[in-house]
Design a protein around this motif. Sequence first.
Motif, PDB file in Angstrom:
ATOM      1  N   LEU A   1      24.486  28.406  47.794  1.00 26.16           N
ATOM      2  CA  LEU A   1      25.659  28.457  48.664  1.00 26.16           C
ATOM      3  C   LEU A   1      26.727  27.488  48.181  1.00 26.16           C
ATOM      4  CD1 LEU A   1      26.918  29.651  51.217  1.00 26.16           C
ATOM      5  CD2 LEU A   1      25.846  27.804  52.529  1.00 26.16           C
ATOM      6  N   ASN A   2      26.308  26.324  47.741  1.00 21.16           N
ATOM      7  CA  ASN A   2      27.266  25.350  47.212  1.00 21.16           C
ATOM      8  C   ASN A   2      27.943  25.903  45.953  1.00 21.16           C
ATOM      9  OD1 ASN A   2      28.339  22.464  47.068  1.00 21.16           O
ATOM     10  ND2 ASN A   2      27.353  22.660  45.086  1.00 21.16           N
ATOM     11  N   THR A   3      27.164  26.561  45.099  1.00 19.02           N
ATOM     12  CA  THR A   3      27.716  27.129  43.856  1.00 19.02           C
ATOM     13  C   THR A   3      28.739  28.214  44.145  1.00 19.02           C
ATOM     14  OG1 THR A   3      25.668  26.656  42.649  1.00 19.02           O
ATOM     15  CG2 THR A   3      27.137  28.307  41.702  1.00 19.02           C
ATOM     16  N   VAL A   4      28.405  29.127  45.043  1.00 18.79           N
ATOM     17  CA  VAL A   4      29.328  30.239  45.311  1.00 18.79           C
ATOM     18  C   VAL A   4      30.575  29.746  46.052  1.00 18.79           C
ATOM     19  CG1 VAL A   4      27.545  32.002  45.273  1.00 18.79           C
ATOM     20  CG2 VAL A   4      28.076  30.875  47.434  1.00 18.79           C
ATOM     21  N   GLN A   5      30.430  28.729  46.908  1.00 21.55           N
ATOM     22  CA  GLN A   5      31.618  28.189  47.581  1.00 21.55           C
ATOM     23  C   GLN A   5      32.542  27.507  46.574  1.00 21.55           C
ATOM     24  OE1 GLN A   5      29.871  27.197  52.101  1.00 21.55           O
ATOM     25  NE2 GLN A   5      31.008  25.677  50.949  1.00 21.55           N
ATOM     26  N   GLU A   6      31.968  26.758  45.652  1.00 19.60           N
ATOM     27  CA  GLU A   6      32.787  26.114  44.628  1.00 19.60           C
ATOM     28  C   GLU A   6      33.454  27.164  43.744  1.00 19.60           C
ATOM     29  OE1 GLU A   6      33.570  22.914  44.269  1.00 19.60           O
ATOM     30  OE2 GLU A   6      32.498  22.593  46.161  1.00 19.60           O
ATOM     31  N   TYR A   7      32.736  28.233  43.444  1.00 21.11           N
ATOM     32  CA  TYR A   7      33.313  29.315  42.635  1.00 21.11           C
ATOM     33  C   TYR A   7      34.472  29.976  43.378  1.00 21.11           C
ATOM     34  CZ  TYR A   7      33.744  33.669  40.030  1.00 21.11           C
ATOM     35  OH  TYR A   7      34.242  34.729  39.313  1.00 21.11           O
ATOM     36  N   ALA A   8      34.272  30.233  44.665  1.00 18.47           N
ATOM     37  CA  ALA A   8      35.332  30.866  45.456  1.00 18.47           C
ATOM     38  C   ALA A   8      36.577  29.989  45.498  1.00 18.47           C
ATOM     39  CB  ALA A   8      34.831  31.137  46.872  1.00 18.47           C
ATOM     40  N   LYS A   9      36.397  28.692  45.646  1.00 19.75           N
ATOM     41  CA  LYS A   9      37.549  27.784  45.660  1.00 19.75           C
ATOM     42  C   LYS A   9      38.220  27.733  44.293  1.00 19.75           C
ATOM     43  CE  LYS A   9      35.252  24.267  47.451  1.00 19.75           C
ATOM     44  NZ  LYS A   9      34.957  22.915  48.005  1.00 19.75           N
ATOM     45  N   LYS A  10      37.407  27.736  43.231  1.00 17.95           N
ATOM     46  CA  LYS A  10      37.972  27.717  41.885  1.00 17.95           C
ATOM     47  C   LYS A  10      38.798  28.971  41.612  1.00 17.95           C
ATOM     48  CE  LYS A  10      35.623  28.950  38.312  1.00 17.95           C
ATOM     49  NZ  LYS A  10      34.606  29.091  37.236  1.00 17.95           N
ATOM     50  N   LYS A  11      38.302  30.126  42.050  1.00 16.72           N
ATOM     51  CA  LYS A  11      39.039  31.370  41.849  1.00 16.72           C
ATOM     52  C   LYS A  11      40.384  31.329  42.560  1.00 16.72           C
ATOM     53  CE  LYS A  11      37.972  34.779  40.207  1.00 16.72           C
ATOM     54  NZ  LYS A  11      38.252  35.324  38.855  1.00 16.72           N
ATOM     55  N   GLN A  12      40.422  30.774  43.760  1.00 16.46           N
ATOM     56  CA  GLN A  12      41.684  30.717  44.495  1.00 16.46           C
ATOM     57  C   GLN A  12      42.649  29.719  43.855  1.00 16.46           C
ATOM     58  OE1 GLN A  12      42.197  33.078  46.725  1.00 16.46           O
ATOM     59  NE2 GLN A  12      40.107  33.658  46.159  1.00 16.46           N
ATOM     60  N   LEU A  13      42.130  28.591  43.376  1.00 15.31           N
ATOM     61  CA  LEU A  13      42.994  27.626  42.696  1.00 15.31           C
ATOM     62  C   LEU A  13      43.562  28.220  41.410  1.00 15.31           C
ATOM     63  CD1 LEU A  13      41.006  24.275  43.129  1.00 15.31           C
ATOM     64  CD2 LEU A  13      43.130  24.945  44.268  1.00 15.31           C
ATOM     65  N   THR A  14      42.721  28.965  40.692  1.00 19.41           N
ATOM     66  CA  THR A  14      43.198  29.618  39.467  1.00 19.41           C
ATOM     67  C   THR A  14      44.276  30.634  39.786  1.00 19.41           C
ATOM     68  OG1 THR A  14      41.011  29.343  38.457  1.00 19.41           O
ATOM     69  CG2 THR A  14      42.488  30.945  37.447  1.00 19.41           C
ATOM     70  N   LYS A  15      44.079  31.382  40.855  1.00 20.12           N
ATOM     71  CA  LYS A  15      45.073  32.380  41.257  1.00 20.12           C
ATOM     72  C   LYS A  15      46.392  31.697  41.653  1.00 20.12           C
ATOM     73  CE  LYS A  15      45.653  36.488  44.125  1.00 20.12           C
ATOM     74  NZ  LYS A  15      45.706  37.388  42.965  1.00 20.12           N
ATOM     75  N   ILE A  16      46.270  30.593  42.369  1.00 20.93           N
ATOM     76  CA  ILE A  16      47.478  29.848  42.753  1.00 20.93           C
ATOM     77  C   ILE A  16      48.238  29.408  41.508  1.00 20.93           C
ATOM     78  CG2 ILE A  16      48.293  27.685  43.780  1.00 20.93           C
ATOM     79  CD1 ILE A  16      46.030  27.974  45.847  1.00 20.93           C
ATOM     80  N   GLY A  17      47.507  28.887  40.509  1.00 17.88           N
ATOM     81  CA  GLY A  17      48.158  28.436  39.284  1.00 17.88           C
ATOM     82  C   GLY A  17      48.826  29.572  38.525  1.00 17.88           C
ATOM     83  N   LYS A  18      48.123  30.687  38.371  1.00 17.92           N
ATOM     84  CA  LYS A  18      48.687  31.819  37.620  1.00 17.92           C
ATOM     85  C   LYS A  18      49.895  32.410  38.332  1.00 17.92           C
ATOM     86  CE  LYS A  18      44.778  34.054  37.318  1.00 17.92           C
ATOM     87  NZ  LYS A  18      43.744  35.057  36.967  1.00 17.92           N
ATOM     88  N   GLU A  19      49.799  32.586  39.635  1.00 19.52           N
ATOM     89  CA  GLU A  19      50.917  33.184  40.367  1.00 19.52           C
ATOM     90  C   GLU A  19      52.112  32.239  40.436  1.00 19.52           C
ATOM     91  OE1 GLU A  19      51.272  36.162  41.344  1.00 19.52           O
ATOM     92  OE2 GLU A  19      49.250  36.912  41.006  1.00 19.52           O
ATOM     93  N   THR A  20      51.837  30.932  40.495  1.00 18.29           N
ATOM     94  CA  THR A  20      52.932  29.965  40.544  1.00 18.29           C
ATOM     95  C   THR A  20      53.683  29.920  39.221  1.00 18.29           C
ATOM     96  OG1 THR A  20      51.750  28.589  42.161  1.00 18.29           O
ATOM     97  CG2 THR A  20      53.512  27.543  40.913  1.00 18.29           C
ATOM     98  N   VAL A  21      52.926  29.835  38.117  1.00 18.40           N
ATOM     99  CA  VAL A  21      53.562  29.712  36.801  1.00 18.40           C
ATOM    100  C   VAL A  21      54.173  31.038  36.353  1.00 18.40           C
ATOM    101  CG1 VAL A  21      53.161  29.194  34.364  1.00 18.40           C
ATOM    102  CG2 VAL A  21      52.044  27.829  36.129  1.00 18.40           C
ATOM    103  N   GLY A  22      53.371  32.099  36.380  1.00 20.30           N
ATOM    104  CA  GLY A  22      53.843  33.377  35.860  1.00 20.30           C
ATOM    105  C   GLY A  22      54.740  34.138  36.809  1.00 20.30           C
TER     106      GLY A  22
END
Length: 521
Positions: free
Chosen positions: A327-348
């Motif tokens: 559960l800790n792994t999948v929660q960290e993965y879910a947060k990482k995916k959202q942070l990555t999306k925030i970065g890509k959408e912000t920059v691009g």
Amino acid sequence: MSTPAHRTPTRQSAAAPTSARQRREGSPSGNSVEHAFLRMQSSAGNQATTAAVQRARGADKGKAPEAGGASAGAKKNYRDQIAGLLDRFKKSLEPIDTFIKGVQAPTNAGFTQQAAAAANEGLKHSTAASGTSAASGNLLTEFTGTVVNGMDAYKNMQDAKKHETGAGHHTAKKKAKTKGTDTVIGAAGSGAYSAAIAKEVTKLQKAADAAVASEASGIASASVGAIKGIRAAFRVGGAARKYKKVKELGDPHLVHAESLARLNESREQADWAAAEAYVELDAYWDHEGEGRLELVSEAIDAAWEAMGEARDAAESLQRAERDVEKLNTVQEYAKKKQLTKIGKETVGGALGETTKAAAGVVTAVAAGTAGLASNPVGWGLAGAGAGLVLGVTMYKALRAATKRYEEVRHPERWAPQGETPAEAASRNESLKHALKFWNKVSKGERQAMAREIYALAAGPDIRGSGSTTAEMRESARALLIALKSGPTNHKLEPETWADTLNDPAKTSGWIKEIAEQLASG
């Protein structure tokens, strides 16, 4: 789609008279390098587009329509084949489109600024010819993508109506909304590229309304860029909200510390009970009175039962500890995916597209103001915006290629539990597969994480989920709600929603739904 194909020889022939005119006018030898570079850009774009068409045809070659009894089925199959062919064609065009947007377009803008500053008519015509080629390539990709997105939106609308509720309904409805928006933006983008072609053609022909065409093209480009920038901002907001909700769930190690402590206490008590049973067994072995064998037999049964309870308690604790880690792994993965999306959408998106929109505004103003004709601001903004978008595009392409490589090179890494992984491919075969940019990753990390989340949230009737504790299952379902896969999203009552999680027939739909929600904002 036939229009750009017919314009190909026109663009090539337009550059030739320009070169002849430059020789007659005695252009400096240094400019010939610029003209040659621009002609090379146009020629490369035309050849690459032709190769993309042939590649798309080759991918579909030899596929005969499936036999179907009903005309409706045949029509659907025919539509799916068209959609598949167009999708492959679009993906084949995307590398060309990326080159045009990230390299050719900003380079043309630089040469255009230089030609205006030096009043070099020959260079103006060369940049116009190259710009026509670039805009035509952009238009072909954008129009094809618009058609594909429109067909995909319609298909998902039909799927949403078919399912009505549940994970299948939510996945299809969200895709229909996303693809529908993509269709609208694609149509606007196609209009902007059409205006860009008209602008470059008027420059080639030295038309009197060239300024009007440039102004209209700048306004159209600015409008599309602004729309894309606003959409990216909304996506950033959605990803940020999802990240916040997942983060609010807390660290599973802390959330489940009390339940783990209870399980550990139960294990210790079971161990003590087993130890006491063996002490009693030893005492009965030393007993010499009547009924000794009967007492020893009962003591052995008691010790065996106590050992079984101790073993079960230890296994329950170990299972709970593993589930907490999962559960800790999948929660960290879910947060990482959202942070990555925030970065890509912000920059691009939010920055890249709005910067390109600003460049369009400068172009429109420069078209109507002679004093701004040689202003390098538009060139700088166009280059900056293109650089941001290109950077994000290249990042996405590299990540996708890496995932495709791992998918066949290390199939055991993300293989479903209990499934025999495919045989690992060689390094050369894996590299070839990685370069197939038109293929999606089907057995990667995101799909593996979706399976882990479902296994934790599913009910006891699902294989491998029967031993999950009630507290752990509740936390996993809270994660589903944070990922926008809760009862409200599926138009179901909480009890019915929970029943769908415990239905083996809906397992594949749930895993697909979770994978989609991990990737979206």
